[in-house]
Enzyme design. Sequence first.
Site, PDB file in Angstrom:
ATOM      1  N   GLY A  78       0.827  -1.215   0.000  1.00 27.07           N
ATOM      2  CA  GLY A  78       0.000   0.000   0.000  1.00 27.07           C
ATOM      3  C   GLY A  78       0.858   1.261   0.000  1.00 27.07           C
ATOM      4  O   GLY A  78       0.555   2.227   0.700  1.00 27.07           O
ATOM      5  N   ALA A  79       1.924   1.248  -0.815  1.00 27.04           N
ATOM      6  CA  ALA A  79       2.878   2.365  -0.806  1.00 27.04           C
ATOM      7  C   ALA A  79       2.472   3.490  -1.748  1.00 27.04           C
ATOM      8  O   ALA A  79       3.230   4.433  -1.934  1.00 27.04           O
ATOM      9  CB  ALA A  79       4.259   1.844  -1.182  1.00 27.04           C
ATOM     10  N   ASN A  80       1.278   3.382  -2.348  1.00 27.95           N
ATOM     11  CA  ASN A  80       0.909   4.402  -3.339  1.00 27.95           C
ATOM     12  C   ASN A  80       0.088   5.540  -2.754  1.00 27.95           C
ATOM     13  O   ASN A  80      -0.262   6.483  -3.443  1.00 27.95           O
ATOM     14  CB  ASN A  80       0.142   3.756  -4.511  1.00 27.95           C
ATOM     15  CG  ASN A  80      -1.133   3.083  -4.062  1.00 27.95           C
ATOM     16  OD1 ASN A  80      -1.470   3.121  -2.875  1.00 27.95           O
ATOM     17  ND2 ASN A  80      -1.828   2.456  -4.991  1.00 27.95           N
ATOM     18  N   GLY A 137      -1.580   7.567   1.198  1.00 29.89           N
ATOM     19  CA  GLY A 137      -1.723   7.654   2.647  1.00 29.89           C
ATOM     20  C   GLY A 137      -0.420   7.457   3.416  1.00 29.89           C
ATOM     21  O   GLY A 137       0.653   7.941   3.026  1.00 29.89           O
ATOM     22  N   ILE A 138      -0.523   6.732   4.503  1.00 31.22           N
ATOM     23  CA  ILE A 138       0.618   6.521   5.387  1.00 31.22           C
ATOM     24  C   ILE A 138       1.707   5.718   4.664  1.00 31.22           C
ATOM     25  O   ILE A 138       2.902   5.942   4.851  1.00 31.22           O
ATOM     26  CB  ILE A 138       0.155   5.762   6.653  1.00 31.22           C
ATOM     27  CG1 ILE A 138      -0.958   6.539   7.369  1.00 31.22           C
ATOM     28  CG2 ILE A 138       1.305   5.498   7.602  1.00 31.22           C
ATOM     29  CD1 ILE A 138      -1.746   5.708   8.364  1.00 31.22           C
ATOM     30  N   GLY A 139       1.280   4.779   3.823  1.00 32.86           N
ATOM     31  CA  GLY A 139       2.238   3.928   3.109  1.00 32.86           C
ATOM     32  C   GLY A 139       3.131   4.747   2.189  1.00 32.86           C
ATOM     33  O   GLY A 139       4.341   4.518   2.110  1.00 32.86           O
ATOM     34  N   TYR A 185     -13.701  -4.156  10.054  1.00 39.58           N
ATOM     35  CA  TYR A 185     -12.367  -3.538  10.015  1.00 39.58           C
ATOM     36  C   TYR A 185     -11.655  -3.749  11.362  1.00 39.58           C
ATOM     37  O   TYR A 185     -10.489  -4.172  11.401  1.00 39.58           O
ATOM     38  CB  TYR A 185     -12.498  -2.047   9.686  1.00 39.58           C
ATOM     39  CG  TYR A 185     -11.204  -1.278   9.830  1.00 39.58           C
ATOM     40  CD1 TYR A 185     -10.181  -1.391   8.887  1.00 39.58           C
ATOM     41  CD2 TYR A 185     -10.979  -0.446  10.933  1.00 39.58           C
ATOM     42  CE1 TYR A 185      -8.984  -0.698   9.033  1.00 39.58           C
ATOM     43  CE2 TYR A 185      -9.793   0.252  11.088  1.00 39.58           C
ATOM     44  CZ  TYR A 185      -8.798   0.122  10.137  1.00 39.58           C
ATOM     45  OH  TYR A 185      -7.598   0.807  10.289  1.00 39.58           O
TER      46      TYR A 185
HETATM   47  N1  LIG Z   1      -5.854   6.487   8.708  1.00 38.21           N
HETATM   48  C1  LIG Z   1      -5.951   6.208  10.000  1.00 38.21           C
HETATM   49  O1  LIG Z   1      -6.477   7.002  10.810  1.00 38.21           O
HETATM   50  C2  LIG Z   1      -5.401   4.923  10.546  1.00 38.21           C
HETATM   51  C3  LIG Z   1      -5.510   4.690  11.931  1.00 38.21           C
HETATM   52  C4  LIG Z   1      -4.959   3.538  12.458  1.00 38.21           C
HETATM   53  C5  LIG Z   1      -4.367   2.608  11.624  1.00 38.21           C
HETATM   54  N2  LIG Z   1      -4.292   2.839  10.288  1.00 38.21           N
HETATM   55  C6  LIG Z   1      -3.644   1.807   9.456  1.00 38.21           C
HETATM   56  O2  LIG Z   1      -2.655   2.398   8.642  1.00 38.21           O
HETATM   57  C7  LIG Z   1      -2.501   1.650   7.435  1.00 38.21           C
HETATM   58  C8  LIG Z   1      -2.518   2.576   6.236  1.00 38.21           C
HETATM   59  O3  LIG Z   1      -3.788   3.203   6.193  1.00 38.21           O
HETATM   60  P1  LIG Z   1      -4.038   4.599   5.478  1.00 38.21           P
HETATM   61  O4  LIG Z   1      -4.780   5.429   6.444  1.00 38.21           O
HETATM   62  O5  LIG Z   1      -2.810   5.111   4.851  1.00 38.21           O
HETATM   63  O6  LIG Z   1      -5.086   4.150   4.371  1.00 38.21           O
HETATM   64  P2  LIG Z   1      -5.267   4.585   2.820  1.00 38.21           P
HETATM   65  O7  LIG Z   1      -4.814   5.973   2.598  1.00 38.21           O
HETATM   66  O8  LIG Z   1      -6.664   4.200   2.492  1.00 38.21           O
HETATM   67  O9  LIG Z   1      -4.249   3.600   2.096  1.00 38.21           O
HETATM   68  C9  LIG Z   1      -4.497   2.234   2.086  1.00 38.21           C
HETATM   69  C10 LIG Z   1      -3.512   1.580   1.162  1.00 38.21           C
HETATM   70  O10 LIG Z   1      -3.838   0.169   1.134  1.00 38.21           O
HETATM   71  C11 LIG Z   1      -3.926  -0.203  -0.205  1.00 38.21           C
HETATM   72  N3  LIG Z   1      -4.825  -1.346  -0.407  1.00 38.21           N
HETATM   73  C12 LIG Z   1      -6.137  -1.451  -0.138  1.00 38.21           C
HETATM   74  N4  LIG Z   1      -6.597  -2.637  -0.561  1.00 38.21           N
HETATM   75  C13 LIG Z   1      -5.545  -3.291  -1.101  1.00 38.21           C
HETATM   76  C14 LIG Z   1      -5.388  -4.544  -1.737  1.00 38.21           C
HETATM   77  N5  LIG Z   1      -6.408  -5.385  -1.928  1.00 38.21           N
HETATM   78  N6  LIG Z   1      -4.164  -4.893  -2.168  1.00 38.21           N
HETATM   79  C15 LIG Z   1      -3.111  -4.066  -2.032  1.00 38.21           C
HETATM   80  N7  LIG Z   1      -3.189  -2.850  -1.467  1.00 38.21           N
HETATM   81  C16 LIG Z   1      -4.409  -2.469  -1.019  1.00 38.21           C
HETATM   82  C17 LIG Z   1      -4.469   1.013  -0.937  1.00 38.21           C
HETATM   83  O11 LIG Z   1      -4.199   0.870  -2.313  1.00 38.21           O
HETATM   84  P3  LIG Z   1      -5.248   1.276  -3.488  1.00 38.21           P
HETATM   85  O12 LIG Z   1      -4.770   2.571  -3.976  1.00 38.21           O
HETATM   86  O13 LIG Z   1      -5.109   0.184  -4.484  1.00 38.21           O
HETATM   87  O14 LIG Z   1      -6.618   1.326  -2.866  1.00 38.21           O
HETATM   88  C18 LIG Z   1      -3.642   2.091  -0.264  1.00 38.21           C
HETATM   89  O15 LIG Z   1      -2.353   2.169  -0.827  1.00 38.21           O
HETATM   90  C19 LIG Z   1      -3.627   0.615   7.451  1.00 38.21           C
HETATM   91  O16 LIG Z   1      -3.110  -0.626   7.875  1.00 38.21           O
HETATM   92  C20 LIG Z   1      -4.609   1.151   8.480  1.00 38.21           C
HETATM   93  O17 LIG Z   1      -5.359   0.109   9.099  1.00 38.21           O
HETATM   94  C21 LIG Z   1      -4.788   3.975   9.721  1.00 38.21           C
END
Ligand SMILES: NC(=O)c1ccc[n+]([C@@H]2O[C@H](COP(=O)([O-])OP(=O)(O)OC[C@H]3O[C@@H](n4cnc5c(N)ncnc54)[C@H](OP(=O)(O)O)[C@@H]3O)[C@@H](O)[C@H]2O)c1
Length: 318
Positions: A42-44, A46-48, A198
């Site tokens: 998920g490096a494309n 958000g946090i990744g 989730y």
């Molecule tokens: N945001 C928060 O407040 C928060 C809080 C606590 C924990 N987290 C954790 O932090 C991590 C990153 O979350 P984020 O907030 O950065 O979310 P995000 O911006 O929605 O990014 C999610 C990433 O996961 C990828 N992804 C989703 N489904 C996938 C699949 N089937 N195969 C491969 N990649 C997939 C997405 O790629 P696509 O572009 O293909 O969709 C995107 O790159 C997660 O594990 C989340 O549970 C986040």
Amino acid sequence: MIARLSPRPLKRIQHGIFGQRRHIAKCPDLPRLDGKWAVITGANDGIGKQSARGLLQRGASIFMMCRNVEKAEQARRHFIDEGFDSAKITLIECDLADLDSVMAAAQAVKHHLQGRKIDILVENAAIRARRYGETEQGHEIHFGTNVLGHFALRRILMAEALAPHARIIVLTDDVYVKARGCSSNYHWRSQMGASRAYSRSKLGNFWIARELQKRHPHYNVFIVHPGTIATDLRRGIPISGWLSKFFCISPFEGAQTTLMCAGQQDLSHGSYYHNVHGECELDNADPATNDEAAARLWARCHEMTANLGASVAIKLAS
Ligand SMILES: NC(=O)c1ccc[n+]([C@@H]2O[C@H](COP(=O)([O-])OP(=O)(O)OC[C@H]3O[C@@H](n4cnc5c(N)ncnc54)[C@H](OP(=O)(O)O)[C@@H]3O)[C@@H](O)[C@H]2O)c1
């Protein structure tokens, strides 16, 4: 100092959200990670994406494991425009919701590594779906993507001995504390159901990470809560716009706990690192400490990924 976390969901989540504005620490650029190889899902976005940038900034080479290749290519181009060496960025298509895609992606990593080893594996990607869905193999979408997809990826990398001494960083979310179980067949219909699914998957991430550390003590496993961050993951959650405006931190800030776990030397493996509280100790009533459930989930994931290697005749490690 190790913080003791409350197992009470409301208290835990409130402390995290309201505390984070006061506790933002930027992970230092040192130690450098020159010569290290990192795999990040998920490096494309958000946090990744910010974690990937931080790894590059410190000198690492990265494998961006992404489902949406077009978006990943844009992210890669951003990095190159910022001056990072294109040779250090390898983009690999990987849909965690399809075990065949995970298998192919792991083989692509092996091919590109050319005998080198992975030093850092960041299990970052996650989905928070708005509608009920299942993966290609028929698992509930949160379980199948967030838990099983990562389990399969790591299992193949381990079986191929590609990451024998890696730091493994597993992203969870404090909301796991609301859940009590994690399974492939959880059916839901409403937004509340989506939220439960989730949370269950994030408890599953926690359980698998603890069990991994127990079974493979030579690994350095770190379980990370990155904060409450304004990313696409929150889209569609009631009051999320309002929450983002007043309480969320940026994806850059949200990447700092991951980056700390990727590089800092004096950390305890198997521990939970929280963006507000740092290293944490869990109460016995915390669902993450249910080791029997963790072992059962590990066994289930192991069964569900047992036939993965058949097509390429690799021997999967336990
Ligand atoms: N945001 C928060 O407040 C928060 C809080 C606590 C924990 N987290 C954790 O932090 C991590 C990153 O979350 P984020 O907030 O950065 O979310 P995000 O911006 O929605 O990014 C999610 C990433 O996961 C990828 N992804 C989703 N489904 C996938 C699949 N089937 N195969 C491969 N990649 C997939 C997405 O790629 P696509 O572009 O293909 O969709 C995107 O790159 C997660 O594990 C989340 O549970 C986040």
